[in-house]
Design an enzyme around this catalytic site. Structure first.
Site, PDB file in Angstrom:
ATOM      1  N   THR A 152       0.738  -1.256   0.072  1.00 25.66           N
ATOM      2  CA  THR A 152      -0.113  -0.015   0.117  1.00 25.66           C
ATOM      3  C   THR A 152       0.852   1.173  -0.192  1.00 25.66           C
ATOM      4  OG1 THR A 152      -1.689  -1.311   1.163  1.00 25.66           O
ATOM      5  CG2 THR A 152      -1.837   1.338   1.216  1.00 25.66           C
ATOM      6  N   PRO A 154       0.953   5.828   0.053  1.00 26.42           N
ATOM      7  CA  PRO A 154       0.050   7.012   0.383  1.00 26.42           C
ATOM      8  C   PRO A 154      -0.361   7.878  -1.078  1.00 26.42           C
ATOM      9  CG  PRO A 154       2.290   7.297   1.092  1.00 26.42           C
ATOM     10  CD  PRO A 154       2.092   6.046   0.567  1.00 26.42           C
ATOM     11  N   ARG A 268      -7.266 -13.849   2.026  1.00 24.07           N
ATOM     12  CA  ARG A 268      -8.508 -13.647   2.276  1.00 24.07           C
ATOM     13  C   ARG A 268      -9.347 -14.629   3.051  1.00 24.07           C
ATOM     14  NH1 ARG A 268      -8.413 -10.728  -3.534  1.00 24.07           N
ATOM     15  NH2 ARG A 268      -7.706  -8.795  -2.874  1.00 24.07           N
ATOM     16  N   ARG A 293     -28.480 -11.234  32.527  1.00 25.60           N
ATOM     17  CA  ARG A 293     -28.855 -10.153  32.711  1.00 25.60           C
ATOM     18  C   ARG A 293     -30.552  -9.964  32.932  1.00 25.60           C
ATOM     19  NH1 ARG A 293     -29.208  -4.753  34.271  1.00 25.60           N
ATOM     20  NH2 ARG A 293     -30.057  -3.391  32.951  1.00 25.60           N
ATOM     21  N   GLU A 388      -6.238  -7.156   3.239  1.00 25.13           N
ATOM     22  CA  GLU A 388      -6.492  -7.963   2.078  1.00 25.13           C
ATOM     23  C   GLU A 388      -7.467  -7.353   1.062  1.00 25.13           C
ATOM     24  OE1 GLU A 388      -4.993  -9.034   4.624  1.00 25.13           O
ATOM     25  OE2 GLU A 388      -3.807 -10.875   4.243  1.00 25.13           O
TER      26      GLU A 388
END
Ligand SMILES: Cc1cc2nc3c(=O)[nH]c(=O)nc-3n(C[C@H](O)[C@H](O)[C@H](O)COP(=O)(O)OP(=O)(O)OC[C@H]3O[C@@H](n4cnc5c(N)ncnc54)[C@H](O)[C@@H]3O)c2cc1C
Length: 410
Positions: A152, A154, A268, A293, A388
């Site tokens: 990756t 920027p 993945r 609860r 991914e």
């Protein structure tokens, strides 16, 4: 029986040439008895040793490697997917998935650390030359070395949109570019950097190149802390005239994207297993809470509206489990699973999203506080959207395959 999914390397699907080695799978992974014993030991260690670290990691937003790494080493978590002959455990992918799912129930920074380490180690085991394997894998298996994945950027988008270049200069490459959000950038000794070795060739011009930490011109800067999966380091890598030998290419020159596409299929499914583990934990905690609860004189578990949440959570988990088992079984049979992998990843992130939403509702207001792990599980699960590749990329991968006539029924 219709065996529609393409075998690796078959040419009638546009997947490119088969390049992966699949040593663990061909060896059948561990023998069932040995596997069950190891799995039980790891599960026990996850809850005994790692779960108690949650508060400290969340408070400090930092994984203390001096504490965590020896624990992971003891349970052999760094070498799970490394073949036995390089000192690893040699699990098949189907054997690895339940272990990853169990890690996804406790503090997320530890899961990210071990997931990225094991996924990149798997890629390296599959693609590296014998010399590269011998140099790197034994250290990776014992956890004294670590590998990270640098795709990756920027200034460029998801996946194949790459600006980093590697210019050939004699028997070296000179790499220039910037990567960011690179997990384990604090501990990695080796980074697999994707760079254009032939800028005119598009996708066919990208190569994966191993760059060692400390190479001149290579700097690593930490990035801000993340929303969930606290404590992991996802740094920025700057490469300015970084010289590495041509022998550092991982797999084949110009095949970086095709190799990555193949390996992304199984990773993945790994993310889908993470979604499964987190969803299972949120479900278990919700069952427990709903029985305890009491409102208006009855446990909330007795209310139809809460039962509906529980039934829907169970349905998501059941469906996801089945999808993962199918995809992993096909992969371990040597098939490509491009559409199945993207669908697992997509359904997984939607399922864990729904399950953690409902878990929060079952817990009421107190679930929104840090008194309950639901708050953390909810935040941790949001990373599954991005790892991914985000959903839009999964839509594109699955739809492209189907529109091209992909056959996937068994
Ligand atoms: C905690 C964390 C750890 C990470 N670790 C790593 C790592 O170890 N190594 C690594 O290489 N990366 C890593 N990443 C990066 C991650 O894989 C990317 O953030 C993700 O793939 C999205 O890419 P992007 O951030 O460039 O988003 P962008 O590409 O800018 O996308 C922004 C939005 O636009 C959509 N979009 C972009 N392009 C298209 C298109 N062509 N068609 C349709 N929709 C599109 C995306 O789906 C998204 O919704 C990490 C990210 C995080 C948050």
């Amino acid at each position: 029986m219709k065996t529609g999914a393409a075998k690796r390397g078959e040419t009638h699907q546009p997947f490119g040439e088969h390049v992966v080695m699949r040593e663990n799978v061909e060896a059948g992974g561990l023998e069932p008895k040995e596997y069950e014993k190891l799995k039980a030991e790891i599960f026990e260690a996850i809850w005994r040793d790692l779960d108690p670290l949650e508060k400290e990691i969340e408070d400090n937003e930092h994984v203390d490697h001096a504490v965590v790494d020896p624990l992971l080493r003891k349970m052999r978590a760094f070498g799970l997917l490394v073949p036995k002959r390089y000192g690893g455990v040699g699990l098949s992918t189907s054997q690895y998935l339940p272990i990853l799912a169990e890690f996804s129930k406790v503090q997320g920074g530890i899961r990210v650390l071990m997931h990225v380490h094991n996924t990149v180690a798997h890629g390296l085991s599959e693609l590296a030359t014998e010399e590269q394997r011998q140099q790197i894998l034994p250290g990776v298996a014992e956890g004294t070395k670590s590998v990270a994945f640098g795709l990756t950027e920027p200034e460029h988008g998801t996946g194949m949109d790459i600006g980093t270049t590697a210019r050939r200069d004699g028997d070296h490459y000179v790499i220039n570019g910037r990567k960011w959000l690179i997990t384990n950038s604090d501990i990695a000794t080796h980074f697999v950097i994707f760079a254009k070795t032939d800028p005119k060739a598009g996708v066919a011009g990208v190569s994966a190149i191993i760059v060692e930490r400390g190479t001149p011109g290579f700097t690593i800067t930490p990035l801000p802390e993340t929303m969930g999966c606290k404590g992991g380091e996802h740094g920025q890598l700057d490469l300015v005239d970084v010289r590495v030998p041509v022998a550092n290419v991982l797999g084949r020159e110009g095949q970086g994207i095709l190799q990555m596409e193949e390996l992304l299929e199984i990773s993945r499914v790994f993310i889908a297993a993470t979604s499964l583990g987190t969803a299972e934990r949120a479900f278990e905690l919700s069952l427990e809470f709903a029985k305890k609860r009491v409102t208006f004189g009855k446990p909330i578990a007795a209310r139809q509206a809460i039962q509906r949440y529980i039934a829907e959570m169970g349905t998501d988990i059941y469906a996801l489990r089945g999808m993962i088992q199918d995809a992993a079984a096909k992969w371990d049979q040597g098939r490509r699973i491009p559409a199945e992998a993207s669908m697992c990843k997509l359904f997984g992130l939607e399922a864990v999203g729904r399950v953690t939403d409902r878990a929060l509702l079952v817990h009421g207001g107190i679930g929104y506080t840090r008194q309950h792990p639901i708050e953390r599980l909810y935040r941790d699960a949001r990373l599954n959207w991005l790892e991914e590749g985000p959903p839009t990329i999964q839509y594109a991968v699955a739809a492209t395959r189907f529109l091209a006539g992909y056959e996937w029924h068994v």
